[in-house]
Design an enzyme around this catalytic site. Structure first.
Site, PDB file in Angstrom:
ATOM      1  N   LYS A   1     -10.109  16.598 -35.859  1.00 39.10           N
ATOM      2  CA  LYS A   1     -11.347  16.659 -35.776  1.00 39.10           C
ATOM      3  C   LYS A   1     -12.241  15.477 -36.095  1.00 39.10           C
ATOM      4  CE  LYS A   1     -11.969  21.574 -35.883  1.00 39.10           C
ATOM      5  NZ  LYS A   1     -12.662  22.834 -36.406  1.00 39.10           N
TER       6      LYS A   1
ATOM      7  N   ILE B   1     -11.381  17.667 -48.637  1.00 40.25           N
ATOM      8  CA  ILE B   1     -12.350  16.932 -49.421  1.00 40.25           C
ATOM      9  C   ILE B   1     -12.133  17.255 -50.897  1.00 40.25           C
ATOM     10  CG2 ILE B   1     -13.722  19.338 -49.500  1.00 40.25           C
ATOM     11  CD1 ILE B   1     -14.962  15.420 -49.499  1.00 40.25           C
TER      12      ILE B   1
ATOM     13  N   ASN C   1     -15.928  27.570 -45.853  1.00 36.98           N
ATOM     14  CA  ASN C   1     -15.124  28.485 -46.672  1.00 36.98           C
ATOM     15  C   ASN C   1     -15.886  28.271 -48.265  1.00 36.98           C
ATOM     16  OD1 ASN C   1     -13.199  26.671 -48.344  1.00 36.98           O
ATOM     17  ND2 ASN C   1     -13.215  26.190 -46.239  1.00 36.98           N
TER      18      ASN C   1
ATOM     19  N   CYS D   1      -4.780  53.377 -49.332  1.00 36.82           N
ATOM     20  CA  CYS D   1      -4.402  54.481 -48.819  1.00 36.82           C
ATOM     21  C   CYS D   1      -5.493  54.667 -47.584  1.00 36.82           C
ATOM     22  CB  CYS D   1      -4.859  55.558 -49.726  1.00 36.82           C
ATOM     23  SG  CYS D   1      -3.641  55.592 -51.234  1.00 36.82           S
TER      24      CYS D   1
HETATM   25  N1  LIG Z   1     -11.588  21.695 -47.658  1.00 36.26           N
HETATM   26  C1  LIG Z   1     -11.894  21.263 -46.546  1.00 36.26           C
HETATM   27  N2  LIG Z   1     -11.907  19.753 -46.338  1.00 36.26           N
HETATM   28  C2  LIG Z   1     -12.109  19.294 -45.188  1.00 36.26           C
HETATM   29  N3  LIG Z   1     -12.551  20.003 -43.947  1.00 36.26           N
HETATM   30  C3  LIG Z   1     -12.864  21.388 -44.207  1.00 36.26           C
HETATM   31  C4  LIG Z   1     -12.346  22.006 -45.734  1.00 36.26           C
HETATM   32  N4  LIG Z   1     -12.593  23.190 -45.421  1.00 36.26           N
HETATM   33  C5  LIG Z   1     -13.008  23.681 -44.064  1.00 36.26           C
HETATM   34  N5  LIG Z   1     -13.144  22.235 -43.492  1.00 36.26           N
HETATM   35  C6  LIG Z   1     -13.568  22.298 -42.247  1.00 36.26           C
HETATM   36  O1  LIG Z   1     -14.843  22.591 -42.124  1.00 36.26           O
HETATM   37  C7  LIG Z   1     -15.137  23.107 -40.768  1.00 36.26           C
HETATM   38  C8  LIG Z   1     -16.083  24.235 -40.260  1.00 36.26           C
HETATM   39  O2  LIG Z   1     -16.375  24.406 -39.153  1.00 36.26           O
HETATM   40  P1  LIG Z   1     -16.559  25.852 -38.436  1.00 36.26           P
HETATM   41  O3  LIG Z   1     -17.234  26.706 -39.340  1.00 36.26           O
HETATM   42  O4  LIG Z   1     -17.089  25.715 -37.075  1.00 36.26           O
HETATM   43  O5  LIG Z   1     -15.058  26.353 -38.191  1.00 36.26           O
HETATM   44  P2  LIG Z   1     -14.032  25.954 -37.231  1.00 36.26           P
HETATM   45  O6  LIG Z   1     -12.656  26.262 -37.760  1.00 36.26           O
HETATM   46  O7  LIG Z   1     -14.219  24.904 -36.404  1.00 36.26           O
HETATM   47  O8  LIG Z   1     -14.059  27.305 -36.105  1.00 36.26           O
HETATM   48  P3  LIG Z   1     -13.716  28.867 -36.251  1.00 36.26           P
HETATM   49  O9  LIG Z   1     -13.399  29.129 -37.699  1.00 36.26           O
HETATM   50  O10 LIG Z   1     -14.855  29.681 -35.897  1.00 36.26           O
HETATM   51  O11 LIG Z   1     -12.443  28.647 -35.372  1.00 36.26           O
HETATM   52  C9  LIG Z   1     -13.703  23.172 -39.916  1.00 36.26           C
HETATM   53  O12 LIG Z   1     -13.447  22.183 -38.974  1.00 36.26           O
HETATM   54  C10 LIG Z   1     -12.628  22.980 -41.057  1.00 36.26           C
HETATM   55  O13 LIG Z   1     -11.738  22.371 -40.716  1.00 36.26           O
END
Ligand SMILES: Nc1ncnc2c1ncn2[C@@H]1O[C@H](COP(=O)(O)OP(=O)(O)OP(=O)(O)O)[C@@H](O)[C@H]1O
Ligand SMILES: [Zn+2]
Length: 611
Positions: free
Chosen positions: A75, A99, A121, A176
Site C-alpha cells: 500500500k 510502525i 487499530n 454459553c
Molecule cells: N502497525 C501498523 N503499522 C503500519 N500500518 C498499519 C499498522 N496497523 C494498521 N496499519 C494500516 O492502517 C491502515 C488503516 O486503513 P483502513 O482503516 O482503511 O483499513 P484497511 O485494512 O485498508 O481496510 P478494511 O479493514 O476496511 O479492509 C491499513 O492500511 C493498515 O494496513
C-alpha cells in the site's frame, strides 16, 4: 501562473512553513489515501508514509489511489507512486513496514513537524501516541466508523493524549450464549467463525478472545461439558480426508451436540428448544443444487443450499489444509484461519452459521451480511474518510501555527443536527499514566550496565529517588523494594533493548510523576550508564479521591507489595526472549486481534472498537 499561487494567497506565510515541513503519515488505507492526496495538494514538502499491508480487492472501492493491477502490492509504495503525480516536486518517502518496528525510534519520530495517524487499530494508535509524546511531536489522530468520524489534536503537556481517557473495552460473548443458547444471527456467526472453523482447521477455541470462559456456580457444569464436546470434535478432525469426515462433523455439531442440549430441560423452559438436523433425510433434496450457489452472495440461501455449500466448503478447506500439511517441515503444524476475503472460509462460516441458525429458529443471513458481521465490518464510507482527512489538514494548519487554543476535537455525526461538530481540547489528564510523565534519554551499554547501577547510581544518587519506587518495562516489573533478585543482572538480560521504554513509578508519600526513560545505546562510552541531563520531575497532584491503580505501559498492573523472587514476577527470562507471564492483564488492553462490540441500538451490527 505557478500552481501554488492560490495556496499562497489563501495561506499567506503559512504556505512556506507547510512547504518546509516534514510530516509522517501512518496508514495508507481509507483515510490515509485521502490524506496523502490532501497533504500533497496543500503543499506539504516532505511526506513520509508507512503501511504494513498490501492492497486487497476490497480496498478498491474507497482507497482511490489503488487499482486492480495493484492488488497484493505494498500500500505504502503504490500510494507513493500514484500520488507523486499530483505534486511531482514533493518528496515522498514510503515504507512497507510496521510502525512498531524498532527502527522507527524516538529520534526518528522527533525528526517530524507533525504526525498523522490514519490507522485501524488501538494497539498501533497507542504506540504512535506514546512515541509522539516521548519525541514531543504533535499528533493528529483520526478514525471513522460508517458515517461517524473523529479528529483529535494531541500535543504533549498541552492537550489530552489518546490514552487520557480509557477506551471502551471490546465485548466478548459469554461462551454459553455462543455454544448453548444462541438467540441472534451474530451468535451463530461467531460460533462458526471462532469455534467450529478453528476447531477443525485452526487452533482450539480456548485461544479465542471472543469467548468469555468465566465460570460461576450456575454454569460450571455446562462449561465442563462444552470443553468435553470440543475435545470430541478434535478427535473427528483426525479423520479429515476420509469419506466419512463430512458425515461425522455434521452429525457431531448439528445432531449429537444439539440432542445433548435438548436434554437439558431447564435451559428450554423459557426458550424454544433446538431441532437437530438429519443429514440423511436432507440428502435427497440436495441433488439439484450446484455448489456454485455460493456465488449468490446477496441472497439468503435455503436450508438445502446451505447444506450444499457447507459440504463443498468443508471439502475445499480439508484439501487446502492437506496440501499445507504435506509441504510443511516436521516442526510446524499449518492451520487455516478466518479471513473475510478468503472465499473458502467465508463460505464455510456462512453455511455453518445458517445451519445452526435453522436449528435454533434464528433468522439466516446472506453471505454478504455474514461477511460484514464476521469481519467486524461497519461499511467504510468513502465520503466520511474524505471529510475526516480534510479536517485533519485543517487542524494541522493550527498545529503548524502553534495555535493550540484554537485547535479542536472534531466529530462527524450523522444523527446530530449538524454533520460537523467540534469541542475544545481538554488539558492533559494529570492521572494519565501515558502522558503525565517526565521523559528523559538514558545512554546505556546494555551488555555492561546492571540493574543495580540504574537503581543506585542513576535513580537514587543522581535523581534523588528514595527507597520506595518500582521499575517497569514493556515486559513487566523488573524492580521494586521487595524484588531485589534482578539487581545484579545486566539490563540486556532483563529484556531491555535500544529504544526500550523504562518507566519508574515513585511510591513515596508525595510521589513524583512517572519517569519514562528512553534507552539509547551509545557507540562507545566510559561509563556503562549515563544520564546526560538530570530531569526535573514534578510531584503528582494530590488526588481528591484515591488515585486509580497505575496501569503500566504494557497493560499489566503492579502486583501487591509482598516479598517476591525474580521468577515470581511478571517476566520470565528465557534465553534471549523474556516472556511476560499472563497475569494481571488489564481489561483496557487494546491489543486484541478481533475486538467486537455488539451495538443493540443498530440492529445488532458489530462495531469495531473505535475505528
Ligand atoms: N502497525 C501498523 N503499522 C503500519 N500500518 C498499519 C499498522 N496497523 C494498521 N496499519 C494500516 O492502517 C491502515 C488503516 O486503513 P483502513 O482503516 O482503511 O483499513 P484497511 O485494512 O485498508 O481496510 P478494511 O479493514 O476496511 O479492509 C491499513 O492500511 C493498515 O494496513
Ligand atoms: Zn494522556
Amino acid at each position: 501562473m505557478p500552481r501554488d499561487t492560490y495556496l499562497k494567497r489563501s495561506l499567506g506565510t503559512l504556505a512556506n512553513r507547510i512547504k518546509e515541513s516534514r510530516v509522517l503519515l501512518v496508514g495508507a488505507g481509507g483515510i490515509g489515501c485521502e490524506l496523502l492526496k490532501n497533504l500533497l495538494l496543500t503543499g506539504f514538502g516532505e511526506i513520509h508514509l508507512i503501511d504494513l499491508d498490501t492492497i486487497d480487492l476490497s480496498n478498491l472501492n474507497r482507497q482511490f489511489l489503488f487499482r486492480h493491477e495493484h492488488i497484493k502490492k505494498s500500500k505504502a509504495l503504490v500510494a507513493k507512486e500514484v500520488a507523486q503525480k499530483f505534486q511531482p516536486g514533493a518528496k515522498i518517502e514510503a515504507y512497507h513496514a510496521n510502525i512498531k518496528d524498532s527502527q522507527f525510534d524516538v529520534d526518528w519520530f522527533a525528526s517530524f513537524n507533525v504526525v498523522f495517524n490514519a490507522l485501524d487499530n488501538l494497539d498501533a494508535r497507542r504506540h504512535v501516541n506514546k512515541m509522539c509524546l516521548a519525541a514531543d511531536v504533535p499528533l493528529i489522530e483520526s478514525g471513522t466508523t460508517g458515517f461517524n468520524g473523529q479528529v483529535q489534536v494531541i500535543k504533549k503537556n498541552k492537550t489530552e493524549c489518546y490514552d487520557c481517557n480509557s477506551k471502551e473495552v471490546p465485548k466478548s460473548f459469554p461462551v454459553c450464549t455462543i455454544r448453548s443458547t444462541p438467540s441472534q444471527p451474530i451468535h451463530c456467526i461467531v460460533w462458526a467463525k471462532s469455534y467450529l472453523l478453528p476447531e477443525l482447521f485452526g487452533t482450539s477455541e480456548t485461544d479465542s478472545e471472543e469467548f468469555d470462559y468465566s465460570a460461576d456456580a450456575d454454569n460450571a457444569q455446562e462449561i465442563a461439558e462444552l470443553q468435553k464436546e470440543a475435545r470430541a470434535l478434535q478427535e473427528i478432525r483426525n479423520s479429515m480426508g476420509s469419506t466419512e469426515f463430512t458425515q461425522k462433523v455434521f452429525d457431531k455439531v448439528f445432531k449429537d451436540d444439539i440432542n445433548r442440549l435438548r436434554g437439558m430441560e431447564d435451559m428450554w423452559k423459557s426458550r424454544k428448544p433446538p431441532e437437530p438436523l438429519d443429514l440423511q433425510k436432507l440428502e435427497e433434496a440436495l441433488e439439484s443444487i450446484e455448489p456454485t450457489v455460493s456465488s449468490k452472495d446477496q441472497e439468503v440461501w435455503s436450508l438445502s443450499q446451505n447444506l450444499v455449500v457447507f459440504k463443498d466448503s468443508l471439502d475445499r478447506l480439508s484439501k487446502r489444509l492437506k496440501i499445507l500439511q504435506d509441504s510443511a517441515d516436521g516442526n510446524s503444524s499449518p492451520i487455516l484461519t478466518f479471513d473475510k476475503d478468503d472465499v473458502d472460509t467465508l463460505d464455510f462460516v456462512t453455511a455453518s452459521a445458517n445451519l445452526r441458525a435453522t436449528i435454533f429458529d434464528i433468522e439466516r443471513k446472506s453471505k454478504f451480511d455474514t461477511k460484514q458481521m464476521a469481519g467486524n465490518i461497519i461499511p467504510a464510507i468513502a465520503t466520511t474518510n474524505a471529510m475526516t482527512a480534510g479536517l485533519c489538514v485543517l487542524q494541522s494548519l493550527k498545529v503548524l501555527k502553534d495555535d493550540y487554543p484554537h485547535a479542536k476535537m472534531v466529530f462527524l455525526e450523522r444523527s446530530g443536527a449538524r454533520a460537523i461538530n467540534s469541542d475544545s481540547l481538554n488539558p492533559p489528564n494529570p492521572n494519565c499514566p501515558i502522558c503525565s510523565v517526565t521523559h528523559a534519554k538514558i545512554k546505556i551499554d546494555l551488555e555492561r550496565a546492571t540493574l543495580n547501577e540504574l537503581v543506585e547510581d542513576i535513580l537514587r544518587q543522581q535523581i534523588g529517588y528514595g527507597e520506595e519506587f518500582s521499575i517497569n518495562t514493556e515486559l513487566g516489573t523488573i524492580y521494586d523494594p521487595d524484588l531485589e533478585d534482578n539487581l545484579p543482572k545486566k539490563l540486556s538480560e532483563l529484556g531491555i533493548k535500544a529504544s526500550s521504554f523504562i518507566t519508574v513509578v515513585d511510591e513515596d508519600d508525595q510521589p513524583r510523576v512517572n519517569l519514562q526513560l528512553v534507552v539509547v545505546t551509545p557507540e562507545s562510552q566510559e561509563q556503562a550508564i549515563v544520564l546526560d541531563n538530570i530531569p526535573e520531575i514534578p510531584r503528582k497532584p494530590r488526588a481528591p479521591t484515591p488515585a486509580p491503580e497505575v496501569e503500566q505501559p504494557n497493560g499489566t498492573s503492579n502486583l501487591g507489595k509482598r516479598k517476591r523472587d525474580a521468577d515470581e514476577t511478571d517476566i520470565e527470562i528465557n534465553g534471549d526472549h523474556p516472556t511476560k507471564r499472563v497475569a494481571n492483564v488489564s481489561s483496557t488492553d487494546g491489543d486484541k486481534s478481533n475486538p467486537i462490540n455488539l451495538d443493540e441500538s443498530v440492529g445488532g451490527a458489530i462495531l469495531i472498537d473505535d475505528d
